[in-house]
Scaffold this active site. Structure first.
Site, PDB file in Angstrom:
ATOM      1  N   HIS A  49       0.974  -1.312  -0.118  1.00  0.00           N
ATOM      2  CA  HIS A  49      -0.045  -0.077   0.051  1.00  0.00           C
ATOM      3  C   HIS A  49       0.935   1.433   0.016  1.00  0.00           C
ATOM      4  O   HIS A  49       0.552   2.354  -0.650  1.00  0.00           O
ATOM      5  CB  HIS A  49      -0.985   0.050   1.251  1.00  0.00           C
ATOM      6  CG  HIS A  49      -1.899  -1.121   1.340  1.00  0.00           C
ATOM      7  ND1 HIS A  49      -1.830  -1.877   2.520  1.00  0.00           N
ATOM      8  CD2 HIS A  49      -2.942  -1.348   0.671  1.00  0.00           C
ATOM      9  CE1 HIS A  49      -2.860  -2.975   2.226  1.00  0.00           C
ATOM     10  NE2 HIS A  49      -3.533  -2.303   1.532  1.00  0.00           N
ATOM     11  N   GLN A  73     -18.021  -5.689  -1.791  1.00  0.00           N
ATOM     12  CA  GLN A  73     -16.990  -6.930  -2.560  1.00  0.00           C
ATOM     13  C   GLN A  73     -16.828  -7.899  -1.915  1.00  0.00           C
ATOM     14  O   GLN A  73     -15.853  -8.823  -2.366  1.00  0.00           O
ATOM     15  CB  GLN A  73     -16.000  -5.961  -2.992  1.00  0.00           C
ATOM     16  CG  GLN A  73     -14.778  -5.728  -1.792  1.00  0.00           C
ATOM     17  CD  GLN A  73     -13.744  -4.527  -2.118  1.00  0.00           C
ATOM     18  OE1 GLN A  73     -14.026  -3.573  -2.293  1.00  0.00           O
ATOM     19  NE2 GLN A  73     -12.473  -5.163  -2.352  1.00  0.00           N
ATOM     20  N   ARG A 199      -3.990  -9.967   4.027  1.00  0.00           N
ATOM     21  CA  ARG A 199      -4.340 -11.225   4.623  1.00  0.00           C
ATOM     22  C   ARG A 199      -3.185 -12.039   4.993  1.00  0.00           C
ATOM     23  O   ARG A 199      -3.436 -13.309   5.463  1.00  0.00           O
ATOM     24  CB  ARG A 199      -5.231 -11.915   3.300  1.00  0.00           C
ATOM     25  CG  ARG A 199      -6.525 -11.205   3.123  1.00  0.00           C
ATOM     26  CD  ARG A 199      -7.249 -12.171   2.176  1.00  0.00           C
ATOM     27  NE  ARG A 199      -8.704 -11.803   2.140  1.00  0.00           N
ATOM     28  CZ  ARG A 199      -9.202 -10.852   1.160  1.00  0.00           C
ATOM     29  NH1 ARG A 199      -8.406 -10.090   0.161  1.00  0.00           N
ATOM     30  NH2 ARG A 199     -10.408 -10.415   1.087  1.00  0.00           N
TER      31      ARG A 199
END
Ligand code: AMP
Length: 298
Positions: A49, A73, A199
């Site tokens: 990011h 989503q 994740r």
């Protein structure tokens, strides 16, 4: 929380949770002659990011980061409830990186209960992650459209880690004449090759070791193309063998596709996207690599 000022190296950073407050800050930045950069994220920020943030800051833009775990989503069997969150840590990283505004909306700020409009990008969403995640890209296209309308950025930064998402957004911007320049940024990996992902924190130690097979499989295909292999079926078979050693709960796909259309190629004659999605325990990981058979070093 409606408005705050984060302390840190860049003590001018603000974080707001209301659309109206974003519009006011962006309008003030424009009045002072600034151009606007947007980095949409779901938070739990990592170096991947931050590479997008750094690109926007380096471009001299008034950089807005949105942090919103977008429920539309996620499918019913997806990991919305498990998705990691760390707002305080995220704000600190943003402040240190020179972000000027963080937009942290609550769900009801983004979606009215009777919302009836969504954005759908067809064809590009029929392949790769589309079949395994019905409705996912509608949720992405809709929330990104909303963020573009709220922030009205000159440039928006997205990672090639989510190659299909980037392709979908580029197509949407083109088809709907959205006045924003989409900037794609390279995948940031851990030193062991694992693509950075929020994740990854959900993987236990054993799963983390097994997850290294994803990058290994991509590198194997790249190297085989480098020595002349041109048959996608041969390559995907070999990649599946490598991925089997990761003892996945499931493999959603291993595909070699045209990077523009995302449709499978019959033979590797020009640059291809090699993409895969693998379930390790309850966590779904994706990774990809663009390989040009004619590039030096391939
Ligand atoms: P997410 O928070 O997962 O929705 O990701 C927000 C943005 O960061 C998306 O444009 C992603 O493609 C990008 N991103 C996530 N991981 C990486 C990575 N490892 N390298 C580069 N960009 C990334």
């Amino acid at each position: 929380m409606s408005l705050g000022r984060a302390r840190g190296a860049m003590c001018g950073m603000e974080h707001v949770s209301e659309i109206k407050a974003v519009r006011e800050r962006v309008a003030a930045a424009r009045r002072s002659g600034r151009r606007i950069g947007l980095v949409p994220t779901m938070g739990y920020l990592h170096a991947g990011h931050m590479s997008l943030v750094e690109a926007s800051v380096a471009d001299g833009l008034y950089t807005v980061v949105s942090i919103f775990v977008n429920p539309t989503q996620f499918g019913p069997n997806d990991d919305l409830d498990r998705y990691p969150r760390d707002t305080e840590g995220d704000l600190k990283k943003c402040a240190d990186a020179g972000v000027e505004l963080v937009f942290l909306p609550a769900g009801d700020e983004m979606y009215r209960p009777d919302a009836s409009t969504s954005v759908q990008v067809r064809k590009l969403t029929d392949t790769l992650c589309g079949p395994a995640r019905p409705g996912h890209f509608d949720g992405v296209a809709t929330v990104v459209t909303k963020l573009f309308n709220i922030v009205q950025p000159d440039r928006a930064y997205f990672g090639q880690k989510d190659f299909q998402q980037l392709a979908v957004i580029r197509r949407m911007v083109r088809d709907l004449d959205m006045p924003v320049e989409v900037v794609g940024c390279p995948i940031v990996r851990q030193p062991d090759g694992l693509a950075m992902s929020s994740r990854n924190v959900l993987l236990n130690g054993d799963e983390h070791g097994r997850a290294l097979r994803l990058h290994e499989a991509l590198c194997h295909a790249r190297d085989r193309i480098g020595v002349g292999e041109r048959d996608p079926v041969t390559l995907t078979t070999e990649m599946l063998d490598i991925l089997a050693a990761a003892e996945p709960r499931g493999i959603d796909y291993v595909s070699i596709v045209d990077p523009e259309t995302l449709q499978p190629v019959l033979r590797i004659e020009r640059a291809v996207l090699i993409a895969l999605a693998v379930r390790l325990g309850p966590t779904r990981l994706i990774d990809n690599m663009v390989v040009d058979p004619h590039a030096a070093g391939t």
